[in-house]
Design a protein around this motif. Structure first.
Motif, PDB file in Angstrom:
ATOM      1  N   GLU A  51       0.825  -1.195   0.000  1.00 53.46           N
ATOM      2  CA  GLU A  51       0.000   0.000   0.000  1.00 53.46           C
ATOM      3  C   GLU A  51       0.867   1.255   0.000  1.00 53.46           C
ATOM      4  N   THR A  52       1.980   1.224   0.742  1.00 48.64           N
ATOM      5  CA  THR A  52       2.901   2.363   0.757  1.00 48.64           C
ATOM      6  C   THR A  52       3.502   2.565  -0.629  1.00 48.64           C
ATOM      7  N   VAL A  53       3.905   1.470  -1.274  1.00 49.11           N
ATOM      8  CA  VAL A  53       4.444   1.563  -2.632  1.00 49.11           C
ATOM      9  C   VAL A  53       3.393   2.122  -3.576  1.00 49.11           C
ATOM     10  N   ARG A  54       2.150   1.653  -3.422  1.00 47.68           N
ATOM     11  CA  ARG A  54       1.065   2.121  -4.278  1.00 47.68           C
ATOM     12  C   ARG A  54       0.856   3.635  -4.121  1.00 47.68           C
ATOM     13  N   GLN A  55       0.944   4.111  -2.890  1.00 51.52           N
ATOM     14  CA  GLN A  55       0.802   5.548  -2.643  1.00 51.52           C
ATOM     15  C   GLN A  55       1.972   6.331  -3.240  1.00 51.52           C
ATOM     16  N   ALA A  56       3.173   5.757  -3.158  1.00 48.19           N
ATOM     17  CA  ALA A  56       4.347   6.426  -3.732  1.00 48.19           C
ATOM     18  C   ALA A  56       4.222   6.537  -5.245  1.00 48.19           C
ATOM     19  N   LEU A  57       3.761   5.467  -5.881  1.00 49.17           N
ATOM     20  CA  LEU A  57       3.582   5.487  -7.333  1.00 49.17           C
ATOM     21  C   LEU A  57       2.503   6.477  -7.745  1.00 49.17           C
ATOM     22  N   GLN A  58       1.454   6.566  -6.947  1.00 45.41           N
ATOM     23  CA  GLN A  58       0.402   7.536  -7.236  1.00 45.41           C
ATOM     24  C   GLN A  58       0.939   8.957  -7.189  1.00 45.41           C
ATOM     25  N   LEU A  59       1.832   9.225  -6.219  1.00 41.92           N
ATOM     26  CA  LEU A  59       2.446  10.544  -6.127  1.00 41.92           C
ATOM     27  C   LEU A  59       3.292  10.837  -7.355  1.00 41.92           C
TER      28      LEU A  59
END
Length: 241
Positions: A51-59
């Protein structure tokens, strides 16, 4: 065990991961156009949750440095590190002694020229990925035009080329200058045969590329506004890794 999404200095952990990923894009660890590792691989590398990676990619997507489609996330940040510069320019002749002022590149999914289809072993009227390149100096001199057709093997086994199929409408600019690096990364050893022939007012270069199994990968016809005697030479690039 994965860490939480909040770092000790109160900066969101996903933002720190995004910063690290951005650094890899800028230094060429992940080159423009290449697919990023899967979320689970990134999570394991950084010791965080998916989920953290997913948020980073979204950024990074919001900042325009990463794009995502059904095949995954891809680097879109312009530029690449020196070690990722291809051993050969694509298309053949794209790098001239005098850098062109005007340049245009496009890709289409269409039936290639008959001689290209024959060289690539394609059935009659079978479409494939076709790349077109054109460049001139500011005064209109030094015209270079190139047409490249890729084989079914190249489009199937080189995922960076495969991604172009869905957007090969001939309208958007298509930077395939790292095509040979992509092929080598896919485990293909590249054998080039370039035939250079003098024409009345220009020089024609025909490049044929096949792999270690003698399967055709691409054929390019380049016409340059210049004069030169005929020349044929051959060389081989090993697969990456």
């Amino acid at each position: 065990m994965a860490r939480t999404t909040q770092s000790s200095d109160h900066e969101p952990l996903y933002a720190r991961i995004a910063t690290q990923l951005l650094g890899e894009l800028r230094d060429g660890t992940v080159a423009p156009g290449e697919r990023l590792p899967a979320e689970r691989e990134l999570a394991a590398r950084f010791g965080v949750s998916r989920e953290t990676v997913r948020q980073a990619l979204q950024l990074l997507r919001r900042e325009g440095t990463v794009s995502t489609d059904r095949r995954g996330s891809h680097a879109t940040l312009p530029g690449t590190a020196a070690e990722h510069v291809p051993s050969l320019d694509f298309p053949v002749g794209a790098l001239s002694p005098e850098p062109p002022t005007l340049q245009r590149t496009t890709v289409t999914w269409e039936t290639p020229p008959p001689e290209h289809a024959e060289a690539l072993g394609l059935a009659p009227r079978r479409p494939t990925l076709v790349h077109r390149y054109e460049s001139t100096a500011a005064d209109g001199t030094g015209l270079r035009t190139a047409v490249t057709s890729f084989s079914a093997v190249a489009v199937t086994e080189v995922e960076e080329l495969a991604r172009y199929r869905d957007r090969a409408d001939g309208t958007a600019s298509a930077q395939l200058r790292r095509a040979y690096d992509w092929m080598r990364k896919a485990g293909l050893t590249l054998h080039h045969r370039d035939a250079i022939t003098r024409l009345p007012e220009s020089v024609r270069v025909t490049r044929r590329v096949h792999d270690q199994y003698d399967r055709p990968l691409e054929i390019t016809d380049l016409v340059v506004d210049a004069r030169q005697d005929a020349l044929v030479y051959e060389f081989t690039l090993p697969a990456a890794g």
